[in-house]
Each structure stands twice: as C-alpha cells, then as structure tokens.
Design a protein around this motif. Structure first.
Motif, PDB file in Angstrom:
ATOM      1  N   ILE A   1       0.817  -1.213   0.000  1.00 52.30           N
ATOM      2  CA  ILE A   1       0.000   0.000   0.000  1.00 52.30           C
ATOM      3  C   ILE A   1       0.854   1.268   0.000  1.00 52.30           C
ATOM      4  O   ILE A   1       0.314   2.377   0.073  1.00 52.30           O
ATOM      5  N   GLY A   2       2.175   1.136  -0.071  1.00 54.85           N
ATOM      6  CA  GLY A   2       3.001   2.331  -0.177  1.00 54.85           C
ATOM      7  C   GLY A   2       4.328   2.205   0.529  1.00 54.85           C
ATOM      8  O   GLY A   2       4.466   1.461   1.506  1.00 54.85           O
ATOM      9  N   ASN A   3       5.310   2.943   0.011  1.00 53.16           N
ATOM     10  CA  ASN A   3       6.626   3.022   0.635  1.00 53.16           C
ATOM     11  C   ASN A   3       6.661   4.196   1.609  1.00 53.16           C
ATOM     12  O   ASN A   3       6.164   5.287   1.295  1.00 53.16           O
ATOM     13  N   VAL A   4       7.259   3.993   2.762  1.00 52.37           N
ATOM     14  CA  VAL A   4       7.260   5.035   3.783  1.00 52.37           C
ATOM     15  C   VAL A   4       8.631   5.168   4.441  1.00 52.37           C
ATOM     16  O   VAL A   4       9.401   4.214   4.514  1.00 52.37           O
ATOM     17  N   GLN A   5       8.887   6.397   4.905  1.00 53.34           N
ATOM     18  CA  GLN A   5      10.036   6.655   5.774  1.00 53.34           C
ATOM     19  C   GLN A   5       9.598   6.839   7.224  1.00 53.34           C
ATOM     20  O   GLN A   5      10.416   6.740   8.128  1.00 53.34           O
ATOM     21  N   GLY A   6       8.317   7.132   7.419  1.00 52.75           N
ATOM     22  CA  GLY A   6       7.821   7.343   8.768  1.00 52.75           C
ATOM     23  C   GLY A   6       6.339   7.023   8.868  1.00 52.75           C
ATOM     24  O   GLY A   6       5.608   7.063   7.868  1.00 52.75           O
ATOM     25  N   VAL A   7       5.899   6.680  10.079  1.00 51.13           N
ATOM     26  CA  VAL A   7       4.486   6.411  10.350  1.00 51.13           C
ATOM     27  C   VAL A   7       4.082   7.203  11.588  1.00 51.13           C
ATOM     28  O   VAL A   7       4.749   7.124  12.630  1.00 51.13           O
ATOM     29  N   LEU A   8       2.996   7.958  11.465  1.00 51.03           N
ATOM     30  CA  LEU A   8       2.446   8.736  12.569  1.00 51.03           C
ATOM     31  C   LEU A   8       1.215   8.009  13.110  1.00 51.03           C
ATOM     32  O   LEU A   8       0.336   7.617  12.343  1.00 51.03           O
ATOM     33  N   PHE A   9       1.158   7.849  14.417  1.00 53.00           N
ATOM     34  CA  PHE A   9       0.074   7.106  15.048  1.00 53.00           C
ATOM     35  C   PHE A   9      -0.730   8.002  15.987  1.00 53.00           C
ATOM     36  O   PHE A   9      -0.159   8.742  16.804  1.00 53.00           O
ATOM     37  N   ASP A  10      -2.041   7.901  15.923  1.00 56.67           N
ATOM     38  CA  ASP A  10      -2.891   8.376  17.009  1.00 56.67           C
ATOM     39  C   ASP A  10      -2.673   7.439  18.206  1.00 56.67           C
ATOM     40  O   ASP A  10      -2.117   6.341  18.046  1.00 56.67           O
ATOM     41  N   LYS A  11      -3.109   7.860  19.392  1.00 58.33           N
ATOM     42  CA  LYS A  11      -2.944   6.993  20.569  1.00 58.33           C
ATOM     43  C   LYS A  11      -4.254   6.320  20.969  1.00 58.33           C
ATOM     44  O   LYS A  11      -4.419   5.118  20.783  1.00 58.33           O
ATOM     45  N   ASP A  12      -5.186   7.076  21.544  1.00 54.03           N
ATOM     46  CA  ASP A  12      -6.408   6.492  22.095  1.00 54.03           C
ATOM     47  C   ASP A  12      -7.270   5.883  20.989  1.00 54.03           C
ATOM     48  O   ASP A  12      -7.643   6.549  20.027  1.00 54.03           O
ATOM     49  N   GLY A  13      -7.570   4.606  21.137  1.00 52.80           N
ATOM     50  CA  GLY A  13      -8.391   3.920  20.150  1.00 52.80           C
ATOM     51  C   GLY A  13      -7.613   3.440  18.947  1.00 52.80           C
ATOM     52  O   GLY A  13      -8.182   2.782  18.064  1.00 52.80           O
ATOM     53  N   THR A  14      -6.306   3.742  18.898  1.00 55.80           N
ATOM     54  CA  THR A  14      -5.457   3.290  17.794  1.00 55.80           C
ATOM     55  C   THR A  14      -4.334   2.409  18.332  1.00 55.80           C
ATOM     56  O   THR A  14      -4.219   1.238  17.974  1.00 55.80           O
ATOM     57  N   LEU A  15      -3.513   2.963  19.205  1.00 50.30           N
ATOM     58  CA  LEU A  15      -2.507   2.154  19.903  1.00 50.30           C
ATOM     59  C   LEU A  15      -3.041   1.631  21.237  1.00 50.30           C
ATOM     60  O   LEU A  15      -2.667   0.549  21.682  1.00 50.30           O
ATOM     61  N   SER A  16      -3.894   2.434  21.858  1.00 50.86           N
ATOM     62  CA  SER A  16      -4.323   2.177  23.233  1.00 50.86           C
ATOM     63  C   SER A  16      -5.786   1.738  23.290  1.00 50.86           C
ATOM     64  O   SER A  16      -6.659   2.352  22.657  1.00 50.86           O
ATOM     65  N   HIS A  17      -6.057   0.679  24.062  1.00 50.36           N
ATOM     66  CA  HIS A  17      -7.441   0.242  24.303  1.00 50.36           C
ATOM     67  C   HIS A  17      -8.004   1.104  25.436  1.00 50.36           C
ATOM     68  O   HIS A  17      -7.949   0.747  26.608  1.00 50.36           O
ATOM     69  N   SER A  18      -8.536   2.252  25.054  1.00 52.15           N
ATOM     70  CA  SER A  18      -8.860   3.309  26.017  1.00 52.15           C
ATOM     71  C   SER A  18     -10.321   3.337  26.452  1.00 52.15           C
ATOM     72  O   SER A  18     -10.668   4.057  27.392  1.00 52.15           O
ATOM     73  N   GLU A  19     -11.185   2.589  25.779  1.00 50.25           N
ATOM     74  CA  GLU A  19     -12.620   2.731  26.035  1.00 50.25           C
ATOM     75  C   GLU A  19     -13.016   2.473  27.494  1.00 50.25           C
ATOM     76  O   GLU A  19     -13.759   3.281  28.071  1.00 50.25           O
ATOM     77  N   PRO A  20     -12.573   1.402  28.151  1.00 56.68           N
ATOM     78  CA  PRO A  20     -12.987   1.204  29.554  1.00 56.68           C
ATOM     79  C   PRO A  20     -12.594   2.366  30.459  1.00 56.68           C
ATOM     80  O   PRO A  20     -13.387   2.805  31.310  1.00 56.68           O
ATOM     81  N   HIS A  21     -11.370   2.872  30.287  1.00 54.96           N
ATOM     82  CA  HIS A  21     -10.921   4.004  31.101  1.00 54.96           C
ATOM     83  C   HIS A  21     -11.769   5.243  30.834  1.00 54.96           C
ATOM     84  O   HIS A  21     -12.184   5.944  31.772  1.00 54.96           O
TER      85      HIS A  21
END
Length: 257
Positions: free
Chosen positions: A11-31
C-alpha cells in the motif's frame, strides 16, 4: 525506506508512520467510560451545591450525550474519544449553560468537576493496555529504521507515560500532544511534527481512528492515510481512509532498496 503491506498487499513506501494513541494504539474505552461516569457524577454534585435550579436528570442525560456515551458504549467520534481535556471542559460548560448557568459560572463549575475527579484518585491512572499487535509493529518499524511518532490530543505526560509503561519509548522518535500548538486536527500539527522528524509528509503514513485525523492527514499531504477500526466496541466511520485496518497483525513491513 520500507513498504507497508496490508494483508500482504503493498500500500506504499514510507520513511515514517504517525500514530494516534487512544483507540489506535491504546485500548482506552474502559478508562474513558469510567472517566465519563466520574465526571458526570461530580457534575451533578457540583450543580446541587452551586446551581440548585438545574434539572439534574436533564443534566445527566445531556452530559452523556455531550461526551458521546450511549448504552455503555463510547462514540469513537465523540468528544471524550477524540477531543482534548480542554475541549471536554468546554463541552461540559456548554451543557451547564444550556440548562441555565451563565458562561463564567458554567466554566468554573466544569473546571471544578474535572479537577475534583483528578484529585479523588478513584479513577485508575495506570496507562491503558496496548491494542493487540500495536507494540510489535512499533518494534518492527524501529528495527527496520522507519521513524515512528505519536500525534495525540492526550497531554505530553500522558503520551510519554503510556509509551514508557509499555516499554515503547525508544522506538518513538517524536510526540505531538495537546500541549503543542496547534493541536489536532489542525493540519499544521502534522506538518510541524514532520518538520521535527525531518520527514516529508508525502513519505509518511498516518494511522488514526477518527475521521478528523484522516481529514487532517489528507490536508497535510500525508502519503498514506489509514483508518483503524479495531479500537472501540462501535467501529468508527472513516470515509476519508485510503485503507481500512481492523487488526494490527494485518499491517506488516517489507524492506525496499
């Protein structure tokens, strides 16, 4: 540079990846659901003391709607899931206003609610769990020399604490938080972060769980716009996504020359 593969398809060549945190990296819903309950309960107590004319049942119902909570589930596009603490304070104050308070009184009451919940110590402040597979992908990016960064409406200390708790700090080269200006979803936030990292936006991918994240990425000229749908009980609607990702294990890397 590396090639991103989604279920084995490039899907593409990359030099970097930017991530959201809550709901993307982190299972934040219960908190976040616990936080909504605590803030609303505190708002009712504050209203009883400082604005006794307010209809408490209406206050309760309207605050849950304002935070994006319905039948025990969080709206992935709601203020609690997407917006900063300051934005949530403003939305709480707006509800107080709608029910009859002046803006100065409403804003003071909203700050009182949020600060009191923080000071009560009843909400577990342990960083939320990683969503399965997210940590491994961050490690793979680091090992292959691909820059990873987090762009979030959490505070700087909140993002740093989350990464440290999961032993991921060394693999994340940059953070753009609610303490930076401008905040998400201003496209300039993406451009400023890419500038810090020394990366052209078109050589980066951004992964987020909110439509505002994806629109921001497109306006900033990010090369790969990936919508993550696996972080909430109710999957977010992400019409601007170039690619949709539900499980982190479906996203892999292939090194390129």
């Amino acid at each position: 540079m590396a090639q991103l593969l989604l279920k084995g398809h490039p899907i593409g060549n990359v030099q970097g990846v930017l991530f959201d945190k809550d709901g993307t990296l982190s299972h934040s819903e219960p908190h976040l659901l616990a936080l909504a309950d605590a803030r609303i309960n505190k708002a009712i107590k504050v209203a009883q003391e400082q604005a006794p004319g307010l209809k408490l049942s209406e206050l309760n119902h309207t605050l849950y709607r304002a935070f994006g909570v319905d039948h025990g589930m969080l709206d992935p596009g709601g203020t609690l899931a997407v917006a900063s603490r300051q934005d949530n304070i403003a939305s709480t104050a707006t509800v107080f206003c709608l029910l009859g308070c002046s803006w100065p009184q409403a804003l003071a009451m909203a700050h009182t609610c949020f600060n009191a919940v923080d000071q009560d110590g009843r909400i577990d402040t342990t960083p939320s769990p990683l969503i399965n597979g997210a940590g491994q992908l961050l490690q793979d990016l680091h090992q292959q020399g691909i820059t990873a960064a987090v762009i979030s409406n959490d505070t700087q200390s909140g993002v740093e604490g989350f990464l440290a708790h999961h032993q991921l700090s060394a693999g994340v080269a940059g953070i753009w938080s609610a303490d930076d200006h401008p905040r998400k979803p201003d496209p300039q936030a993406v451009l400023e972060l890419c500038g810090r990292l020394g990366l052209p936006p078109q050589r980066c991918a951004l992964v987020g769980d909110a439509e505002t994240d994806l629109q921001m990425a497109i306006e900033a000229g990010i090369g790969g716009v990936i919508g993550f749908t696996g972080g909430w009980s109710r999957a977010p609607e992400l019409p601007s996504a170039q690619h949709l990702l539900h499980c982190w294990t479906d996203l892999t890397l292939s090194t390129t020359a």
